[in-house]
Motif scaffolding. Structure first.
Motif, PDB file in Angstrom:
ATOM      1  N   TYR A  23       0.837  -1.201   0.000  1.00 44.28           N
ATOM      2  CA  TYR A  23       0.000   0.000   0.000  1.00 44.28           C
ATOM      3  C   TYR A  23       0.866   1.242   0.000  1.00 44.28           C
ATOM      4  O   TYR A  23       1.878   1.312   0.685  1.00 44.28           O
ATOM      5  N   VAL A  25       1.142   4.715   1.430  1.00 45.44           N
ATOM      6  CA  VAL A  25       0.589   5.269   2.668  1.00 45.44           C
ATOM      7  C   VAL A  25       0.499   6.789   2.580  1.00 45.44           C
ATOM      8  O   VAL A  25       1.439   7.457   2.171  1.00 45.44           O
ATOM      9  N   ASN A  27      -0.861  10.061   5.046  1.00 48.84           N
ATOM     10  CA  ASN A  27      -1.348  10.442   6.361  1.00 48.84           C
ATOM     11  C   ASN A  27      -2.400  11.536   6.263  1.00 48.84           C
ATOM     12  O   ASN A  27      -2.445  12.305   5.301  1.00 48.84           O
ATOM     13  N   LYS A  60      -3.640   3.519   1.202  1.00 48.48           N
ATOM     14  CA  LYS A  60      -4.177   3.417   2.557  1.00 48.48           C
ATOM     15  C   LYS A  60      -3.963   4.743   3.259  1.00 48.48           C
ATOM     16  O   LYS A  60      -2.885   5.320   3.209  1.00 48.48           O
ATOM     17  N   LEU A  62      -3.683   6.755   6.700  1.00 55.04           N
ATOM     18  CA  LEU A  62      -3.371   6.538   8.111  1.00 55.04           C
ATOM     19  C   LEU A  62      -3.691   7.800   8.905  1.00 55.04           C
ATOM     20  O   LEU A  62      -3.734   8.903   8.356  1.00 55.04           O
ATOM     21  N   LYS A  77      -8.045   1.415   1.444  1.00 57.31           N
ATOM     22  CA  LYS A  77      -8.147   1.134   2.879  1.00 57.31           C
ATOM     23  C   LYS A  77      -7.982   2.408   3.681  1.00 57.31           C
ATOM     24  O   LYS A  77      -7.272   3.322   3.271  1.00 57.31           O
ATOM     25  N   VAL A  78      -8.632   2.447   4.848  1.00 54.75           N
ATOM     26  CA  VAL A  78      -8.512   3.571   5.772  1.00 54.75           C
ATOM     27  C   VAL A  78      -8.375   2.991   7.168  1.00 54.75           C
ATOM     28  O   VAL A  78      -9.144   2.112   7.559  1.00 54.75           O
ATOM     29  N   SER A  79      -7.383   3.474   7.922  1.00 55.90           N
ATOM     30  CA  SER A  79      -7.225   2.973   9.288  1.00 55.90           C
ATOM     31  C   SER A  79      -8.375   3.499  10.157  1.00 55.90           C
ATOM     32  O   SER A  79      -9.027   4.480   9.809  1.00 55.90           O
ATOM     33  N   ALA A  80      -8.593   2.845  11.270  1.00 54.42           N
ATOM     34  CA  ALA A  80      -9.701   3.208  12.157  1.00 54.42           C
ATOM     35  C   ALA A  80      -9.547   4.632  12.685  1.00 54.42           C
ATOM     36  O   ALA A  80     -10.513   5.393  12.737  1.00 54.42           O
ATOM     37  N   SER A  81      -8.313   5.013  13.064  1.00 53.43           N
ATOM     38  CA  SER A  81      -8.092   6.359  13.603  1.00 53.43           C
ATOM     39  C   SER A  81      -8.307   7.423  12.527  1.00 53.43           C
ATOM     40  O   SER A  81      -8.862   8.488  12.797  1.00 53.43           O
ATOM     41  N   LYS A  83     -10.301   7.126   9.946  1.00 57.28           N
ATOM     42  CA  LYS A  83     -11.736   7.154   9.673  1.00 57.28           C
ATOM     43  C   LYS A  83     -12.465   8.036  10.679  1.00 57.28           C
ATOM     44  O   LYS A  83     -13.300   8.857  10.302  1.00 57.28           O
ATOM     45  N   GLU A  95     -14.594   2.910   1.392  1.00 53.92           N
ATOM     46  CA  GLU A  95     -13.476   2.022   1.062  1.00 53.92           C
ATOM     47  C   GLU A  95     -13.863   1.161  -0.137  1.00 53.92           C
ATOM     48  O   GLU A  95     -14.996   0.714  -0.241  1.00 53.92           O
TER      49      GLU A  95
END
Length: 102
Positions: A23, A25, A27, A60, A62, A77-81, A83, A95
């Motif tokens: 991926y 990345v 931020n 992705k 982050l 993809k997206v991290s939980a934080s 999102k 997503e």
């Protein structure tokens, strides 16, 4: 003596390399910096702004940094934080559904 078991059996390993997913990345802090309020963040817009090197790369998001702008994020993809930060700023996250390799 008898040939030991570890020398009788061929040792060939398993490599996950052909199935590996890499991926690119990005931020949340970079989204804050590069995008304006109400923009849509997708592969094309990230490529345009130079945040992703390849057009076919998986992306992705982050959660490092803060976000104050309302963005519509459409990536792999997206991290939980990330999102929670995007949704807290009033944006939405969509997503891409991964297709199964069957």
């Amino acid at each position: 003596g008898q040939m030991p078991l570890y020398r009788r059996i061929a040792h060939r390993g398993f490599s996950n390399y052909p199935f590996k997913k890499e991926y690119s990345v990005v931020n949340v802090a970079l989204l804050e910096e590069k995008f304006s309020d109400g923009d849509t963040v997708n592969k094309e817009s990230l490529l345009e702004k130079g945040l992703v090197a390849k057009a076919n790369a998986l992306v992705k998001i982050l959660g490092t940094g803060d976000l104050t702008k309302k963005l519509t994020v459409e990536v792999d993809k997206v991290s939980a934080s990330a999102k929670t930060k995007i949704e807290k700023a009033g944006g939405s996250v969509k997503e891409a559904a991964e297709e199964k390799a069957n």
